[in-house]
Design a protein around this motif. Structure first.
Motif, PDB file in Angstrom:
ATOM      1  N   LEU A  85       3.171  -5.238  -1.648  1.00 51.54           N
ATOM      2  CA  LEU A  85       2.151  -5.740  -2.370  1.00 51.54           C
ATOM      3  C   LEU A  85       2.363  -6.826  -3.262  1.00 51.54           C
ATOM      4  CD1 LEU A  85      -0.163  -2.802  -2.739  1.00 51.54           C
ATOM      5  CD2 LEU A  85      -0.458  -4.516  -0.986  1.00 51.54           C
ATOM      6  N   ASP A  86       3.438  -6.859  -3.950  1.00 51.14           N
ATOM      7  CA  ASP A  86       3.797  -7.899  -4.956  1.00 51.14           C
ATOM      8  C   ASP A  86       3.973  -9.211  -3.851  1.00 51.14           C
ATOM      9  OD1 ASP A  86       3.655  -6.174  -7.108  1.00 51.14           O
ATOM     10  OD2 ASP A  86       5.713  -5.787  -7.310  1.00 51.14           O
ATOM     11  N   ARG A  87       4.365  -9.145  -2.926  1.00 49.45           N
ATOM     12  CA  ARG A  87       4.771 -10.416  -2.060  1.00 49.45           C
ATOM     13  C   ARG A  87       3.469 -11.046  -1.577  1.00 49.45           C
ATOM     14  NH1 ARG A  87       6.333  -9.264   2.806  1.00 49.45           N
ATOM     15  NH2 ARG A  87       7.503 -11.320   3.009  1.00 49.45           N
ATOM     16  N   LYS A  90      -0.985  -8.775  -4.506  1.00 47.97           N
ATOM     17  CA  LYS A  90      -1.970  -7.911  -4.497  1.00 47.97           C
ATOM     18  C   LYS A  90      -1.891  -6.893  -5.529  1.00 47.97           C
ATOM     19  CE  LYS A  90      -4.147  -9.748  -1.039  1.00 47.97           C
ATOM     20  NZ  LYS A  90      -5.419 -10.466  -1.149  1.00 47.97           N
ATOM     21  N   PHE A  91      -2.911  -6.087  -6.214  1.00 46.74           N
ATOM     22  CA  PHE A  91      -2.991  -5.164  -7.007  1.00 46.74           C
ATOM     23  C   PHE A  91      -2.632  -3.804  -6.343  1.00 46.74           C
ATOM     24  CE2 PHE A  91      -4.854  -8.783  -9.428  1.00 46.74           C
ATOM     25  CZ  PHE A  91      -4.162  -8.679 -10.488  1.00 46.74           C
ATOM     26  N   LEU A  92      -1.943  -2.670  -6.972  1.00 49.31           N
ATOM     27  CA  LEU A  92      -2.034  -1.531  -6.465  1.00 49.31           C
ATOM     28  C   LEU A  92      -3.024  -0.440  -7.328  1.00 49.31           C
ATOM     29  CD1 LEU A  92      -1.063   0.688  -4.305  1.00 49.31           C
ATOM     30  CD2 LEU A  92       0.841   0.792  -5.653  1.00 49.31           C
ATOM     31  N   ILE A  93      -3.975   0.272  -6.645  1.00 50.12           N
ATOM     32  CA  ILE A  93      -4.632   1.281  -7.068  1.00 50.12           C
ATOM     33  C   ILE A  93      -4.197   2.599  -6.536  1.00 50.12           C
ATOM     34  CG2 ILE A  93      -6.715   2.364  -7.607  1.00 50.12           C
ATOM     35  CD1 ILE A  93      -6.103  -0.374  -9.319  1.00 50.12           C
ATOM     36  N   THR A  94      -3.668   3.624  -7.294  1.00 51.25           N
ATOM     37  CA  THR A  94      -3.263   4.967  -6.518  1.00 51.25           C
ATOM     38  C   THR A  94      -4.096   6.056  -6.963  1.00 51.25           C
ATOM     39  OG1 THR A  94      -1.673   5.488  -8.127  1.00 51.25           O
ATOM     40  CG2 THR A  94      -0.993   4.424  -6.466  1.00 51.25           C
ATOM     41  N   ALA A 299       3.503  -0.274   6.565  1.00 44.31           N
ATOM     42  CA  ALA A 299       1.926  -0.095   6.401  1.00 44.31           C
ATOM     43  C   ALA A 299       1.218  -1.059   5.705  1.00 44.31           C
ATOM     44  CB  ALA A 299       1.813   1.435   5.796  1.00 44.31           C
ATOM     45  N   VAL A 300       1.838  -1.565   4.795  1.00 43.85           N
ATOM     46  CA  VAL A 300       1.345  -2.746   4.172  1.00 43.85           C
ATOM     47  C   VAL A 300       1.216  -3.985   5.017  1.00 43.85           C
ATOM     48  CG1 VAL A 300       1.416  -4.175   1.996  1.00 43.85           C
ATOM     49  CG2 VAL A 300       2.037  -1.557   1.744  1.00 43.85           C
ATOM     50  N   LYS A 301       2.340  -4.301   5.626  1.00 45.55           N
ATOM     51  CA  LYS A 301       2.247  -5.521   6.480  1.00 45.55           C
ATOM     52  C   LYS A 301       0.935  -5.203   7.439  1.00 45.55           C
ATOM     53  CE  LYS A 301       7.034  -6.307   6.092  1.00 45.55           C
ATOM     54  NZ  LYS A 301       8.539  -6.260   6.967  1.00 45.55           N
ATOM     55  N   LEU A 302       1.012  -4.390   8.087  1.00 45.12           N
ATOM     56  CA  LEU A 302      -0.289  -3.916   9.070  1.00 45.12           C
ATOM     57  C   LEU A 302      -1.543  -4.104   8.206  1.00 45.12           C
ATOM     58  CD1 LEU A 302      -1.004  -3.183  11.817  1.00 45.12           C
ATOM     59  CD2 LEU A 302      -0.773  -0.785  11.292  1.00 45.12           C
TER      60      LEU A 302
END
Length: 336
Positions: A85-87, A90-94, A299-302
């Motif tokens: 996501l850093d690429r 984007k921010f990550l919420i878990t 998964a993130v790329k998709l």
């Protein structure tokens, strides 16, 4: 602290121009953009993420649902999702699903309330029908280590059954027939597939399945220790053991060390492994590798391709890799 008004004043442009350049809206002359960027740098101005999300109707946030936060497996998953996501800035919420459908449902509702652009879901409890219903909503999502019929384009999967068969086939090839298994919770689809791989390998080799040689764990070190203790008493003739996770294997290894069972001379040991823990133990433990890092990145790329509505040519189904180390021996050298 500098404001957008200060940037506009220093650059000699209107506030709306600064806002549109920050949010990537419209086209501007290169000298105008340069003036705004120089003013932002001089004033050390950092755009507010909240303000940007309101302006663009996008939160720039991605939700990641996991079963729980503890353990190396989930830590590795979160690390790789964050790195990818850093690429994309984007921010990550878990959020945790707490081993139940209600917990997973609440997590997804929380992501929706935070206006997440998309979700990566490592969910174990929501039904296939509920996930198919979720797919009717506008927010895209990807299922990590889950297959749902009808949602194939959203699924990143792994062949758990083949992985288990590879592990047990190796023990059988080493001459073992009294092969025990520490499984995960059999209510989980992936755990059930691993257990099926174990029993199928036995059946293929003409070895009768014996429930006394099986103990169910909970994918944690303590449950592996407890399962090893049960097997020590219920299957004293076992010469080999297959553990369905590296953390349960670590607990089992501790039990056998404490009871002077020598690995591999008295008991051959093979495990699932996703975080290279098996390579760091003594003895180094043979394993079938579960590539959760690569799967999480994929998964993130998709998901990004779904959000941006672009094509994504990637591998969505991953296969196991057998990694032989020092924890297995041929039956003739093992406990008689």
């Amino acid at each position: 602290m500098a404001s957008i008004k200060d940037v506009a004043s220093l650059a000699g442009v209107h506030r709306s121009t600064v806002s549109r350049i920050i949010n990537g809206e419209g086209t501007f002359r290169s000298d105008t953009k340069r003036k705004v960027e120089q003013a932002m740098a001089e004033l050390n101005y950092r755009p507010s993420a909240i303000a940007r999300s309101l302006a663009t109707a996008s939160s720039n946030m991605t939700g990641l649902l996991v079963t729980y936060y503890t353990g190396g497996f989930f830590g590795q998953m979160m690390e790789q999702v964050q790195a990818e996501l850093d690429r994309h800035n984007k921010f990550l919420i878990t959020a945790q699903g707490h081993h139940c459908a209600e917990g997973e449902r609440e997590a997804i509702l929380r992501f929706h309330a935070l206006r997440c652009e998309g979700y990566v879901l490592n969910c174990r409890s929501l039904s296939d029908d509920e996930l198919r219903q979720l797919a009717q909503e506008a927010t895209p999502f990807v299922l990590l280590d889950r297959f749902v019929e009808g949602l194939e384009s959203r699924c990143i999967t792994f062949d758990h059954q083949q992985a288990a068969r590879m592990a047990v086939d190796h023990l059988i090839a080493q001459g073992h027939r009294e092969i025990a298994c520490i499984s995960g919770p059999l209510s989980r689809a992936s755990s059930h597939l691993r257990f099926q791989g174990y029993t199928q390998a036995l059946e293929q080799a003409g070895i009768d399945y014996d429930p006394a040689f099986c103990a169910e764990g909970k994918y944690c070190r303590k449950s592996g220790y407890q399962a090893a203790e049960r097997l020590y008493h219920s299957a004293p003739s076992m010469t080999a053991l297959f553990c369905c996770s590296e953390e349960m294997m670590q607990g089992a290894l501790q039990f056998f060390h404490e009871h002077n069972v020598v690995i591999p001379e008295q008991l051959s040991l093979i495990s699932f492994d996703s975080i290279d823990l098996c390579d760091a133990l003594y003895p180094q433990v043979s394993s079938v590798h579960f590539p959760i890092s690569e799967m999480a990145q994929t998964a993130v790329k998709l998901l990004m391709s779904q959000i941006n509505q672009t094509e994504c040519h990637i591998t969505r189904h991953f296969l196991p890799e057998l990694r032989l180390r020092n924890s297995t021996l041929r039956r003739s050298l093992s406990k008689s």
